[in-house]
Design a protein around this motif. Structure first.
Motif, PDB file in Angstrom:
ATOM      1  N   LEU A 106      44.567  34.311  21.589  1.00  0.00           N
ATOM      2  CA  LEU A 106      44.131  35.546  21.490  1.00  0.00           C
ATOM      3  C   LEU A 106      43.339  36.145  22.850  1.00  0.00           C
ATOM      4  O   LEU A 106      43.545  37.379  22.980  1.00  0.00           O
ATOM      5  N   PHE A 107      42.492  35.472  23.206  1.00  0.00           N
ATOM      6  CA  PHE A 107      41.767  35.631  24.529  1.00  0.00           C
ATOM      7  C   PHE A 107      42.899  36.068  25.692  1.00  0.00           C
ATOM      8  O   PHE A 107      42.619  37.172  26.262  1.00  0.00           O
ATOM      9  N   SER A 111      43.451  39.897  26.922  1.00  0.00           N
ATOM     10  CA  SER A 111      43.077  40.236  28.294  1.00  0.00           C
ATOM     11  C   SER A 111      44.324  40.967  28.985  1.00  0.00           C
ATOM     12  O   SER A 111      43.992  41.643  30.054  1.00  0.00           O
ATOM     13  N   ASP A 112      45.512  40.400  28.661  1.00  0.00           N
ATOM     14  CA  ASP A 112      46.564  41.171  29.219  1.00  0.00           C
ATOM     15  C   ASP A 112      46.983  42.456  28.753  1.00  0.00           C
ATOM     16  O   ASP A 112      47.697  43.244  29.329  1.00  0.00           O
ATOM     17  N   ASN A 113      46.596  42.738  27.453  1.00  0.00           N
ATOM     18  CA  ASN A 113      47.107  44.164  26.794  1.00  0.00           C
ATOM     19  C   ASN A 113      46.169  44.859  26.715  1.00  0.00           C
ATOM     20  O   ASN A 113      46.636  46.152  26.357  1.00  0.00           O
ATOM     21  N   LEU A 114      44.895  44.909  26.355  1.00  0.00           N
ATOM     22  CA  LEU A 114      44.123  45.857  25.925  1.00  0.00           C
ATOM     23  C   LEU A 114      43.626  46.873  27.076  1.00  0.00           C
ATOM     24  O   LEU A 114      43.810  48.165  26.414  1.00  0.00           O
ATOM     25  N   GLU A 115      43.617  46.868  28.186  1.00  0.00           N
ATOM     26  CA  GLU A 115      43.309  47.730  29.283  1.00  0.00           C
ATOM     27  C   GLU A 115      44.661  48.716  29.318  1.00  0.00           C
ATOM     28  O   GLU A 115      44.335  49.769  29.635  1.00  0.00           O
ATOM     29  N   SER A 116      45.718  47.920  29.592  1.00  0.00           N
ATOM     30  CA  SER A 116      47.138  48.674  29.847  1.00  0.00           C
ATOM     31  C   SER A 116      47.428  49.426  28.699  1.00  0.00           C
ATOM     32  O   SER A 116      48.070  50.640  28.543  1.00  0.00           O
ATOM     33  N   GLN A 117      47.009  49.100  27.438  1.00  0.00           N
ATOM     34  CA  GLN A 117      47.438  49.899  26.310  1.00  0.00           C
ATOM     35  C   GLN A 117      46.370  50.941  25.641  1.00  0.00           C
ATOM     36  O   GLN A 117      46.717  51.927  25.101  1.00  0.00           O
ATOM     37  N   SER A 118      45.287  50.546  26.233  1.00  0.00           N
ATOM     38  CA  SER A 118      43.993  51.571  25.531  1.00  0.00           C
ATOM     39  C   SER A 118      43.186  52.173  26.957  1.00  0.00           C
ATOM     40  O   SER A 118      42.329  53.025  26.374  1.00  0.00           O
ATOM     41  N   GLY A 119      43.257  51.521  27.788  1.00  0.00           N
ATOM     42  CA  GLY A 119      42.386  51.916  28.813  1.00  0.00           C
ATOM     43  C   GLY A 119      40.826  51.502  28.821  1.00  0.00           C
ATOM     44  O   GLY A 119      39.799  51.885  29.518  1.00  0.00           O
ATOM     45  N   THR A 120      40.742  50.653  27.647  1.00  0.00           N
ATOM     46  CA  THR A 120      39.490  49.910  27.554  1.00  0.00           C
ATOM     47  C   THR A 120      39.336  48.683  28.041  1.00  0.00           C
ATOM     48  O   THR A 120      40.372  47.911  27.956  1.00  0.00           O
ATOM     49  N   THR A 121      38.199  48.353  28.898  1.00  0.00           N
ATOM     50  CA  THR A 121      38.018  47.009  29.566  1.00  0.00           C
ATOM     51  C   THR A 121      37.906  45.952  28.600  1.00  0.00           C
ATOM     52  O   THR A 121      37.146  46.230  27.511  1.00  0.00           O
ATOM     53  N   ALA A 123      36.539  42.439  26.893  1.00  0.00           N
ATOM     54  CA  ALA A 123      35.570  41.429  27.182  1.00  0.00           C
ATOM     55  C   ALA A 123      35.833  40.547  26.191  1.00  0.00           C
ATOM     56  O   ALA A 123      36.200  40.943  24.979  1.00  0.00           O
ATOM     57  N   PRO A 124      35.955  39.177  26.234  1.00  0.00           N
ATOM     58  CA  PRO A 124      36.010  38.239  25.130  1.00  0.00           C
ATOM     59  C   PRO A 124      35.019  38.313  24.318  1.00  0.00           C
ATOM     60  O   PRO A 124      33.637  38.833  24.172  1.00  0.00           O
ATOM     61  N   GLN A 125      35.167  37.866  22.655  1.00  0.00           N
ATOM     62  CA  GLN A 125      34.067  37.810  21.991  1.00  0.00           C
ATOM     63  C   GLN A 125      33.237  36.687  22.246  1.00  0.00           C
ATOM     64  O   GLN A 125      33.477  36.014  23.063  1.00  0.00           O
ATOM     65  N   GLU A 126      32.043  36.762  22.009  1.00  0.00           N
ATOM     66  CA  GLU A 126      30.741  35.688  22.589  1.00  0.00           C
ATOM     67  C   GLU A 126      31.074  34.584  22.194  1.00  0.00           C
ATOM     68  O   GLU A 126      30.879  33.679  22.888  1.00  0.00           O
ATOM     69  N   ARG A 127      31.457  34.242  20.768  1.00  0.00           N
ATOM     70  CA  ARG A 127      31.667  33.167  20.264  1.00  0.00           C
ATOM     71  C   ARG A 127      32.279  32.958  18.982  1.00  0.00           C
ATOM     72  O   ARG A 127      32.451  33.902  18.456  1.00  0.00           O
TER      73      ARG A 127
END
Length: 311
Positions: A106-107, A111-121, A123-127
């Motif tokens: 999931l990480f 990390s590969d798709n969020l910014e390219s598809q939404s423009g949002t940077t 960041a992984p879940q904390e835990r």
């Protein structure tokens, strides 16, 4: 589901808080249909705490805690639970290590798709924290009765692993199978993505078949489907594939799990009538359909439930 035996697992974002008593008691958190802990099928708010929807609606910059919520975290626990989870081979033979591998997948996917598809940077879940009985989180004290959940206040995913046998299968009549938990974890990770994009801050109406709460949950199902459709292309830190195979049987288990946690199904199994005005997560049919939409379309645009004319 089969993991690549050569993949290396990263345990850095997964921990176990151990047991802190059996929680429970009291009135509990109501499920759709009005059943409460100790009656019917118990307080099953399966994928996101009801208090998160009603009290902790943050924006993309993080969530603000309401006054009075406990911000402490339980540390310690069983520090050895994931100690032997090093490779994909470990994940193939141990369900705890499989949980680590799914989190890693999931990480990598987001990390590969969020910014390219939404423009949002990204960041992984904390835990991702497993626990037994009860746990203190940034969203307050939670017990195993609420099911797996994401807390936007501390950006953590919480999971009492007894939920799947005791509640999902035993009380809700959901499926057994090794891909049920990955579906649930992918849904919870979807809530984390919504927290990053600001979708959680769009929730204004919290009950009803067209409510923002239902749109939020169905979008998280769709995001889970996106991951499932691309999971075999996710890699570990060295570029080794993490997952070798997801079978048709795995997908059938995920769809069956989505069906079992539909609001109408929960209302029926709690002995009540089906009342769409009490829905917070969507019907069985909707949850299955949006998961499959994400699986087939593979895009965040296709998962835009907030703009959908029909859910």
């Amino acid at each position: 589901m089969r993991f690549n035996p050569r993949a290396r697992l990263d345990r850095g974002r997964v921990s176990d808080a151990g047991g802190r008593g059996r929680g429970g008691g009291g009135a509990g958190i109501p499920i759709p249909g009005g059943a409460k802990a100790g009656g019917g099928i118990g307080a099953v708010v399966v994928v996101i705490l009801f208090i998160v929807l009603t009290q902790v609606l943050g924006d993309g910059g993080g969530s603000t805690l309401p006054d009075g919520l406990d911000t402490t975290r339980i540390d310690g626990g069983d520090s050895t639970r994931y100690a032997d989870c090093e490779t994909g081979e470990d994940a193939n033979r141990d369900e705890d290590c499989a949980r680590v591998a799914v989190e890693n997948s999931l990480f990598d996917f987001w990390s590969d798709n969020l910014e390219s598809q939404s423009g949002t940077t990204f960041a992984p879940q904390e835990r991702l924290t497993t626990f037994s009985g009860a746990i203190a989180t940034g969203c307050g004290q939670a017990t195993s009765q609420v099911g797996p959940f994401y807390c936007p206040a501390d950006r953590g995913i919480y999971l009492d692993t007894t939920f799947f046998e005791d509640v999902l299968q035993g009380q809700l009549g959901g499926p057994a199978g090794e891909f049920v938990e990955p579906y649930v974890l992918a849904h919870e990770y979807g809530h984390h993505i919504q927290n990053l994009t600001g979708a959680m801050g769009r929730v204004r109406t919290q009950q009803g078949p067209e409510s923002d709460a239902v749109r939020l949950e169905l979008q998280a199902d769709c995001y889970a489907g996106m991951w499932a459709g691309a999971a075999t292309s996710t890699d570990d830190r060295s570029g080794q594939a993490l997952i070798e195979e997801i079978t048709e049987e795995d997908m059938a288990e995920a769809v069956a799990a989505a069906k079992s946690v539909g609001d109408d199904r929960i209302q029926q199994r709690s002995g009540g009538r089906v009342d769409p005005e009490g829905w917070t997560h969507g019907s069985a049919e909707q949850r299955q359909r949006w998961f499959l939409t994400g699986y087939r379309e593979g895009s965040m645009e296709a998962c835009d439930t907030f703009s959908a004319a029909q859910l």
